[in-house]
Scaffold this motif. Structure first.
Motif, mmCIF file in Angstrom:
data_model
loop_
_atom_site.group_PDB
_atom_site.id
_atom_site.type_symbol
_atom_site.label_atom_id
_atom_site.label_comp_id
_atom_site.label_asym_id
_atom_site.label_seq_id
_atom_site.Cartn_x
_atom_site.Cartn_y
_atom_site.Cartn_z
ATOM 1 N N TRP A 22 0.817 -0.922 -0.319
ATOM 2 C CA TRP A 22 -0.064 0.155 0.319
ATOM 3 C C TRP A 22 0.621 1.109 -0.363
ATOM 4 C CZ3 TRP A 22 -3.981 -1.643 4.215
ATOM 5 C CH2 TRP A 22 -5.300 -1.936 3.623
ATOM 6 N N GLU A 23 1.906 1.019 0.908
ATOM 7 C CA GLU A 23 2.971 2.051 0.917
ATOM 8 C C GLU A 23 3.317 2.855 -1.224
ATOM 9 O OE1 GLU A 23 6.438 2.391 2.986
ATOM 10 O OE2 GLU A 23 5.038 0.810 5.050
ATOM 11 N N ASP A 24 3.725 1.725 -1.798
ATOM 12 C CA ASP A 24 3.849 2.203 -3.409
ATOM 13 C C ASP A 24 3.154 2.430 -4.135
ATOM 14 O OD1 ASP A 24 6.488 0.573 -2.419
ATOM 15 O OD2 ASP A 24 6.085 -0.927 -3.024
ATOM 16 N N VAL A 25 1.436 2.485 -3.711
ATOM 17 C CA VAL A 25 0.100 2.708 -4.335
ATOM 18 C C VAL A 25 -0.307 3.019 -3.942
ATOM 19 C CG1 VAL A 25 0.497 -0.012 -5.671
ATOM 20 C CG2 VAL A 25 -0.905 0.426 -4.202
ATOM 21 N N ILE A 26 -0.726 3.498 -2.485
ATOM 22 C CA ILE A 26 -1.422 4.739 -2.083
ATOM 23 C C ILE A 26 -0.870 5.689 -1.879
ATOM 24 C CG2 ILE A 26 -3.218 4.736 -0.466
ATOM 25 C CD1 ILE A 26 -3.190 2.727 -0.512
ATOM 26 N N PRO A 27 -0.938 6.850 -2.828
ATOM 27 C CA PRO A 27 -0.571 8.442 -2.426
ATOM 28 C C PRO A 27 -0.693 8.379 -1.485
ATOM 29 C CG PRO A 27 -1.935 8.425 -4.789
ATOM 30 C CD PRO A 27 -2.221 7.337 -3.976
ATOM 31 N N GLY A 28 0.153 9.416 -0.170
ATOM 32 C CA GLY A 28 0.170 9.801 0.926
ATOM 33 C C GLY A 28 -0.087 8.958 1.492
ATOM 34 N N PHE A 29 0.342 8.011 1.534
ATOM 35 C CA PHE A 29 0.578 6.744 2.738
ATOM 36 C C PHE A 29 1.954 6.089 2.752
ATOM 37 C CE2 PHE A 29 -0.001 2.029 4.226
ATOM 38 C CZ PHE A 29 -0.630 2.251 5.714
ATOM 39 N N SER A 30 2.740 6.936 3.836
ATOM 40 C CA SER A 30 3.895 6.693 4.339
ATOM 41 C C SER A 30 4.200 6.562 5.716
ATOM 42 C CB SER A 30 4.775 7.783 2.633
ATOM 43 O OG SER A 30 6.110 7.117 3.168
ATOM 44 N N LEU A 52 -9.336 2.391 4.617
ATOM 45 C CA LEU A 52 -8.395 1.649 3.332
ATOM 46 C C LEU A 52 -8.891 0.018 2.709
ATOM 47 C CD1 LEU A 52 -4.942 2.398 3.376
ATOM 48 C CD2 LEU A 52 -6.407 3.106 1.135
ATOM 49 N N LYS A 53 -9.016 -0.376 4.629
ATOM 50 C CA LYS A 53 -9.394 -1.385 4.521
ATOM 51 C C LYS A 53 -10.915 -2.096 4.383
ATOM 52 C CE LYS A 53 -9.364 -5.645 7.815
ATOM 53 N NZ LYS A 53 -9.240 -6.294 9.184
ATOM 54 N N TYR A 54 -11.374 -1.482 4.402
ATOM 55 C CA TYR A 54 -13.267 -0.998 4.469
ATOM 56 C C TYR A 54 -13.412 -1.015 2.330
ATOM 57 C CZ TYR A 54 -17.831 0.574 4.184
ATOM 58 O OH TYR A 54 -19.347 1.173 3.420
ATOM 59 N N LEU A 55 -12.818 -0.043 1.910
ATOM 60 C CA LEU A 55 -12.819 0.434 0.586
ATOM 61 C C LEU A 55 -12.461 -1.203 0.209
ATOM 62 C CD1 LEU A 55 -11.385 3.665 0.428
ATOM 63 C CD2 LEU A 55 -13.918 2.855 -0.336
ATOM 64 N N ILE A 56 -11.806 -1.475 0.341
ATOM 65 C CA ILE A 56 -10.887 -2.843 -0.508
ATOM 66 C C ILE A 56 -11.678 -4.095 -0.363
ATOM 67 C CG2 ILE A 56 -8.881 -4.274 -0.809
ATOM 68 C CD1 ILE A 56 -7.425 -1.357 -0.333
ATOM 69 N N THR A 57 -11.952 -4.721 1.158
ATOM 70 C CA THR A 57 -12.886 -5.859 1.611
ATOM 71 C C THR A 57 -14.293 -5.078 1.010
ATOM 72 O OG1 THR A 57 -12.516 -5.100 4.140
ATOM 73 C CG2 THR A 57 -10.843 -6.369 2.650
ATOM 74 N N PHE A 61 -13.048 -2.301 -3.805
ATOM 75 C CA PHE A 61 -11.702 -1.407 -4.651
ATOM 76 C C PHE A 61 -10.902 -1.691 -4.572
ATOM 77 C CE2 PHE A 61 -14.903 2.005 -3.046
ATOM 78 C CZ PHE A 61 -15.145 3.192 -4.169
ATOM 79 N N THR A 62 -9.814 -1.496 -5.577
ATOM 80 C CA THR A 62 -9.237 -1.614 -5.437
ATOM 81 C C THR A 62 -7.874 -1.211 -4.406
ATOM 82 O OG1 THR A 62 -7.927 -0.400 -7.478
ATOM 83 C CG2 THR A 62 -9.075 -2.712 -7.927
ATOM 84 N N ALA A 63 -6.689 -1.697 -4.650
ATOM 85 C CA ALA A 63 -5.631 -0.849 -3.827
ATOM 86 C C ALA A 63 -5.480 0.621 -4.020
ATOM 87 C CB ALA A 63 -4.794 -1.322 -3.412
ATOM 88 N N GLU A 64 -4.734 0.510 -5.997
ATOM 89 C CA GLU A 64 -5.188 2.004 -6.283
ATOM 90 C C GLU A 64 -6.760 2.962 -6.004
ATOM 91 O OE1 GLU A 64 -4.711 -0.853 -7.501
ATOM 92 O OE2 GLU A 64 -2.347 -0.746 -8.272
ATOM 93 N N ILE A 70 -10.132 7.893 -1.491
ATOM 94 C CA ILE A 70 -9.348 8.623 -0.069
ATOM 95 C C ILE A 70 -9.177 9.928 -0.093
ATOM 96 C CG2 ILE A 70 -7.517 8.703 1.475
ATOM 97 C CD1 ILE A 70 -8.363 5.862 2.078
ATOM 98 N N LEU A 71 -8.263 10.372 -1.949
ATOM 99 C CA LEU A 71 -8.118 11.676 -2.209
ATOM 100 C C LEU A 71 -8.249 12.681 -2.201
ATOM 101 C CD1 LEU A 71 -4.783 11.044 -4.759
ATOM 102 C CD2 LEU A 71 -4.795 11.947 -2.309
ATOM 103 N N GLU A 72 -9.927 11.510 -2.424
ATOM 104 C CA GLU A 72 -11.126 12.920 -3.543
ATOM 105 C C GLU A 72 -11.666 13.101 -2.167
ATOM 106 O OE1 GLU A 72 -13.424 10.345 -6.142
ATOM 107 O OE2 GLU A 72 -11.642 10.058 -7.789
#
Length: 106
Positions: A22-30, A52-57, A61-64, A70-72
């Motif tokens: 997720w650190e690699d593909v999600i902007p701002g998650f670092s 993120l867990k809620y949105l994905i599971t 949603f894909t991780a991206e 989340i950005l929106e």
């Protein structure tokens, strides 16, 4: 307070390799790293992980896609912060008026 990657796994059930992905593909998650180079997750990071867990599971949603959502959401809140503040102030004022009227009617 900060959490280690193991703490985050225990709390959320998300495996460390997924968190690193997720650190690699999600902007701002670092998450920040401590002096030893270990990830030190904050309460904000933990809340983001749960979102993120809620949105994905749950929302599938894909991780991206979850990262984009989340950005929106963050942009929406930022764009409407003044409106939200006005709503809070109006709610407080109405509550105060209601309580005063209630006192007068006793």
């Amino acid at each position: 307070m900060t959490y280690s990657i193991g703490d985050i796994e225990d709390i959320t059930g998300i495996k460390p390799h997924i968190l690193r992905y997720w650190e690699d593909v999600i902007p701002g998650f670092s998450p920040k790293k401590d002096m030893g180079g270990r990830r030190a997750y904050t309460q904000h990071d933990l809340e983001l992980i749960f979102r993120l867990k809620y949105l994905i599971t749950e929302k599938k949603f894909t991780a991206e896609g979850a990262g984009q959502q989340i950005l929106e959401e963050a942009q929406y809140v930022q764009n409407n912060a003044e409106i939200f503040q006005q709503i809070r102030e109006t709610r407080e004022l109405l509550t105060e008026v209601y309580l005063n009227v209630k006192k007068l009617n006793r």
